[in-house]
Design a protein around this motif. Structure first.
Motif, short mmCIF file in Angstrom:
data_model
loop_
_atom_site.label_atom_id
_atom_site.label_comp_id
_atom_site.label_asym_id
_atom_site.label_seq_id
_atom_site.Cartn_x
_atom_site.Cartn_y
_atom_site.Cartn_z
N ALA A 7 -14.55 8.88 -4.64
CA ALA A 7 -14.70 7.42 -4.76
C ALA A 7 -16.09 7.04 -5.23
O ALA A 7 -16.25 6.05 -5.98
CB ALA A 7 -14.40 6.76 -3.41
N PRO A 16 -18.22 0.25 -9.09
CA PRO A 16 -17.95 -0.62 -7.95
C PRO A 16 -16.72 -1.51 -8.12
O PRO A 16 -16.08 -1.89 -7.13
CB PRO A 16 -19.22 -1.45 -7.83
CG PRO A 16 -20.29 -0.54 -8.37
CD PRO A 16 -19.64 0.21 -9.49
N ARG A 52 -14.02 0.87 -6.74
CA ARG A 52 -14.27 1.78 -5.62
C ARG A 52 -13.47 1.47 -4.36
O ARG A 52 -12.79 2.34 -3.82
CB ARG A 52 -15.76 1.81 -5.31
CG ARG A 52 -16.21 3.01 -4.50
CD ARG A 52 -17.72 3.06 -4.45
NE ARG A 52 -18.29 3.27 -5.79
CZ ARG A 52 -19.52 2.91 -6.13
NH1 ARG A 52 -20.31 2.33 -5.25
NH2 ARG A 52 -19.96 3.15 -7.34
N GLU A 53 -13.53 0.23 -3.88
CA GLU A 53 -12.86 -0.08 -2.63
C GLU A 53 -11.34 -0.05 -2.77
O GLU A 53 -10.63 0.44 -1.89
CB GLU A 53 -13.32 -1.45 -2.11
CG GLU A 53 -12.82 -1.78 -0.71
CD GLU A 53 -13.17 -0.72 0.32
OE1 GLU A 53 -12.31 -0.43 1.20
OE2 GLU A 53 -14.28 -0.14 0.25
N ARG A 54 -10.83 -0.55 -3.89
CA ARG A 54 -9.38 -0.50 -4.10
C ARG A 54 -8.89 0.93 -4.25
O ARG A 54 -7.80 1.28 -3.82
CB ARG A 54 -9.00 -1.33 -5.34
CG ARG A 54 -9.10 -2.83 -5.10
CD ARG A 54 -8.62 -3.62 -6.30
NE ARG A 54 -9.48 -3.44 -7.45
CZ ARG A 54 -9.11 -2.93 -8.62
NH1 ARG A 54 -7.85 -2.52 -8.78
NH2 ARG A 54 -9.96 -2.80 -9.62
N ARG A 111 -10.25 3.55 -2.74
CA ARG A 111 -10.21 4.12 -1.40
C ARG A 111 -8.94 3.71 -0.66
O ARG A 111 -8.29 4.53 -0.01
CB ARG A 111 -11.45 3.68 -0.60
CG ARG A 111 -12.75 4.35 -0.99
CD ARG A 111 -13.80 4.14 0.09
NE ARG A 111 -15.09 4.72 -0.29
CZ ARG A 111 -16.10 4.02 -0.79
NH1 ARG A 111 -15.98 2.72 -0.99
NH2 ARG A 111 -17.23 4.64 -1.09
N ARG A 112 -8.60 2.42 -0.75
CA ARG A 112 -7.41 1.94 -0.05
C ARG A 112 -6.14 2.56 -0.62
O ARG A 112 -5.23 2.95 0.12
CB ARG A 112 -7.33 0.41 -0.11
CG ARG A 112 -8.42 -0.30 0.68
CD ARG A 112 -8.06 -1.75 0.93
NE ARG A 112 -7.86 -2.50 -0.30
CZ ARG A 112 -8.83 -3.19 -0.92
NH1 ARG A 112 -10.06 -3.22 -0.43
NH2 ARG A 112 -8.56 -3.85 -2.03
N SER A 143 -2.67 -2.14 -1.73
CA SER A 143 -3.94 -2.80 -1.43
C SER A 143 -4.43 -2.40 -0.03
O SER A 143 -3.68 -1.91 0.79
CB SER A 143 -3.77 -4.30 -1.48
OG SER A 143 -2.86 -4.75 -0.50
#
Length: 265
Positions: free
Chosen positions: A186, A191, A194-196, A198-199, A265
């Motif tokens: 990740a 950026p 990145r968070e999406r 990971r999820r 998500s």
């Protein structure tokens, strides 16, 4: 005489379970995989499906011993995760080499002999992911979609022969596939992703952990193999997974993307 089957991906997962199941049911099974494995009653054929010459040699060994081939059940394949923008090309190509070109190599090496069998069967394993685009699994989805298209073309080309072709699209299977596939770290992603990522990756790991057993999928495939007339496509999975392949076709594009985006998500 026993029917002769070639099962790819026999070292683990569905290929291993199917090899043992068919052996128990009286088939003479040759299990093809990158590493030689010892399965009771299964004759090992070490070969990498992405190596066309190695596949031809392995099939030649089978023909030298048996003189015929009645069924090919192509289960071998690999996964992969990453953003299109930054996933290393080498890793992405390995997924396509294994999943699409591996299927191509297996078909080219076996079809001349399958066509000589009075009741030939060719089962190619795709995935529910081949029916849709899943975020951060783009190359995997593309490779499995290519297998679906390959099977569709083959059925038309093989009209008038004894070979029946079916494409099998399983949902999530509880195997070690996540641990053995390339998953882009990740931290390597922009950026924006990145968070999406990971999820989505956590959701995929969870889905696999709670997936069907390889034995369950193998039993379904063995039942399909024994049918007198094969349908073009079979989806194996939970009801919601089966419905997803229908919803993807009938929902408006934006609505389907919203549903899929919410799911990952």
């Amino acid at each position: 005489m026993p029917q002769i089957a070639l099962v790819t991906g026999a070292s683990s997962g569905v290929g291993e379970a199917l090899s043992l199941l068919l052996t128990d049911r009286g088939w003479r099974v040759y299990g093809l995989s990158r590493r030689s494995v010892e399965l009771e009653g299964v004759i090992a054929l070490p070969a990498d499906i992405s190596d066309a010459e190695a596949i031809r040699r392995a099939v030649g060994q089978l023909l030298d011993r048996e003189g015929r081939l009645d069924a090919v059940l192509h289960c071998a394949g690999v996964g992969g995760a990453g953003a299109v923008e930054s996933m290393p090309e080498e890793q992405a190509r390995q997924v396509m080499e294994a999943n699409f070109w591996g299927s191509w190599n297996v078909c080219q090496a076996t079809l001349p002999y399958l066509r000589k069998s009075p009741r030939a069967r060719l089962l190619l394993v795709s995935s529910i992911a081949g029916h849709m685009g899943i975020p951060f699994r783009s190359v995997y989805c593309a490779s499995k979609a290519a297998v679906i298209a390959l099977s569709d073309s083959l059925r038309l080309e093989l009209r008038g022969s004894t070979v029946q072709v079916a494409c099998i699209s399983p949902g999530d299977i509880a195997t070690n596939s996540i641990a053995t596939q390339y998953r882009q770290p990740a931290g390597d992603l922009d950026p924006l992703y990145r968070e999406r990522y990971r999820r989505a990756d956590e959701a995929m790991v969870n889905n696999v952990d709670q997936g069907m057993s390889a034995r369950h999928v193998a039993e379904k495939m063995a039942a399909i193999l024994e049918r007198e007339t094969l349908s073009p496509h079979y989806v194996i999975g939970e009801p919601v997974q089966k419905l997803s392949t229908i919803a993807q076709r009938i929902l408006p594009g934006r609505a389907w993307e919203w549903v899929l985006g919410r799911y990952y998500s």
